[in-house]
Design an enzyme around this catalytic site. Structure first.
Site, PDB file in Angstrom:
ATOM      1  N   CYS A 103       1.738  -5.889   6.219  1.00 43.01           N
ATOM      2  CA  CYS A 103       1.636  -4.884   5.296  1.00 43.01           C
ATOM      3  C   CYS A 103      -0.073  -4.838   4.890  1.00 43.01           C
ATOM      4  CB  CYS A 103       2.444  -5.406   3.909  1.00 43.01           C
ATOM      5  SG  CYS A 103       2.254  -4.386   2.544  1.00 43.01           S
ATOM      6  N   CYS A 200       8.950  -6.964  -0.786  1.00 40.27           N
ATOM      7  CA  CYS A 200       9.122  -5.669  -1.510  1.00 40.27           C
ATOM      8  C   CYS A 200      10.327  -4.814  -1.496  1.00 40.27           C
ATOM      9  CB  CYS A 200       7.681  -4.981  -1.463  1.00 40.27           C
ATOM     10  SG  CYS A 200       7.849  -3.045  -1.276  1.00 40.27           S
TER      11      CYS A 200
END
Length: 373
Positions: A103, A200
């Site tokens: 990410c 997340c």
């Protein structure tokens, strides 16, 4: 004194206390600051619990408090293509990926950095606990954050020199407790907000449940290394090397009452190997092979490096020798290491500097491959 007002810094704001204080400090230092909220996951999906709407409200509240403009940008497609698909393919291959590393590499310091440039940014800033220092030759070095418990260089190890040249980490010299104090003193809306944990896109959801929505689980046999059948496993993707618990075998089947651990996997036969003892011999290895080898500054394509390494987050450094060949490396340990896990990041350090890293492919014990995939 330089005039910071002519330097535009675009801050990645998540709605948490760290990125809020990042924006505040830069504003206080006179920079031209813009806040940007990244929406990376569709939280209307019945399995995503990322509370993006609440987080965006917090970004708006903090931006209004400190007097900066703010925007929201949607990276759901980029995140799905570059991070989530990778996450799924790694699990499918029997590995244990680290989506945070990907990410940062693909979204926060690529898609977001590109977007920030369209806003006229000179730099981007995030609330990561890391430091950047520029030497007299203009090369940027990435150093650990001073708060040892919060240092995030492990997750930033795939950043390039080009990305680091455009990056600021204003929290790197602070302890987490100091960041909270700054937020409380300034009365920021996020001062008392709980830190987010976990991945997340999974949020508070049950990991097994989440993963099974995307990858069908294949049950199989659970065996000891010497061939005793210990029952059924729920699907290899649910287990990671060195894992204790979740095996459903407790202290049974063993004379010495030591706890049971995952000590290996055989993807081709769909077998999960288990053994007793934290330092079970099958969990110990003396070297590893890694790919996606990357350094934070230009290095020769072939060289040998003596340094320290981390094989997982929040682990003390271990001394290693790294034999680099292009995007591949063999990493030989000074001391045997436990539970080297394919799919996880191996990250190299020279004292306080993070040099880069790669993704673990295989572990070896005295030259023999460990049965970890």
């Amino acid at each position: 004194m330089s005039d910071n007002s002519k330097i535009r810094v675009v801050v990645g704001m998540s709605g948490g206390v760290d990125s809020s204080v990042t924006a505040l400090l830069l504003k206080e230092q006179g920079y031209d600051v813009i806040g940007v909220f990244m929406k990376n996951w569709d939280d209307t999906d019945e399995f995503g619990v990322c509370t993006a709407t609440e987080d965006y409200k917090d970004v708006a509240a903090v931006a209004d408090q400190i007097g900066i403009p703010y925007y929201s940008v949607n990276f759901e497609k980029e995140y799905w293509d570059r991070v989530f698909e990778y996450f799924l393919s790694e699990y499918k291959a029997g590995r244990t990926p680290n989506p945070d590393v990907m990410c940062n590499k693909e979204i926060k310091f690529k898609a977001f950095l590109d977007y920030a440039m369209t806003l006229g940014a000179d730099y981007v800033a995030t609330g990561h606990y890391a430091q950047v220092r520029r030497d007299e030759d203009g090369i940027v070095h990435m150093l650990r954050g001073v708060d040892n418990g919060k240092d995030q260089t492990y997750f930033l190890s795939q950043l390039s020199q080009e990305q680091l040249q455009k990056t600021m980490f204003p929290l790197g010299h602070l302890q987490k407790s100091e960041v909270r104090e700054i937020a409380e003193r300034a009365g920021l809306a996020t001062a008392k907000k709980k830190d987010s944990t976990g991945i997340c896109f999974i949020g508070e959801k049950n990991f097994k449940q989440f993963l099974s929505q995307y990858l069908p689980a294949q049950k199989g046999r659970m065996m000891t290394v010497d061939g005793r059948d210990m029952g059924e496993h729920a699907g290899l993707m649910y287990y990671t090397i060195g894992q204790r618990g979740g095996l459903g075998i407790g202290g049974q089947h063993g004379g010495d009452n030591q706890p049971w651990f995952v000590v290996g996997k055989d993807l081709s036969k769909n077998i999960l190997y288990v053994g007793q003892g934290f330092y079970h011999e099958s969990l110990m290895s003396t070297s590893l092979q890694a790919s996606v080898i990357h350094f934070t500054r230009d290095m020769p394509s072939e060289f040998t490096l003596e340094c320290t390494a981390k094989f997982r987050y929040r682990q003390p450094d271990s001394k290693v020798t790294v034999y680099v060949k292009g995007e591949h490396a063999e990493v030989v340990f000074d001391e045997p290491q436990r539970a080297i896990t394919p799919g996880q990041a191996v990250v190299f350090y020279d004292a306080e500097e993070c040099l880069g890293g790669g993704i673990i492919d295989m572990a070896f014990k005295d030259g023999v491959a460990c049965q970890y995939i």
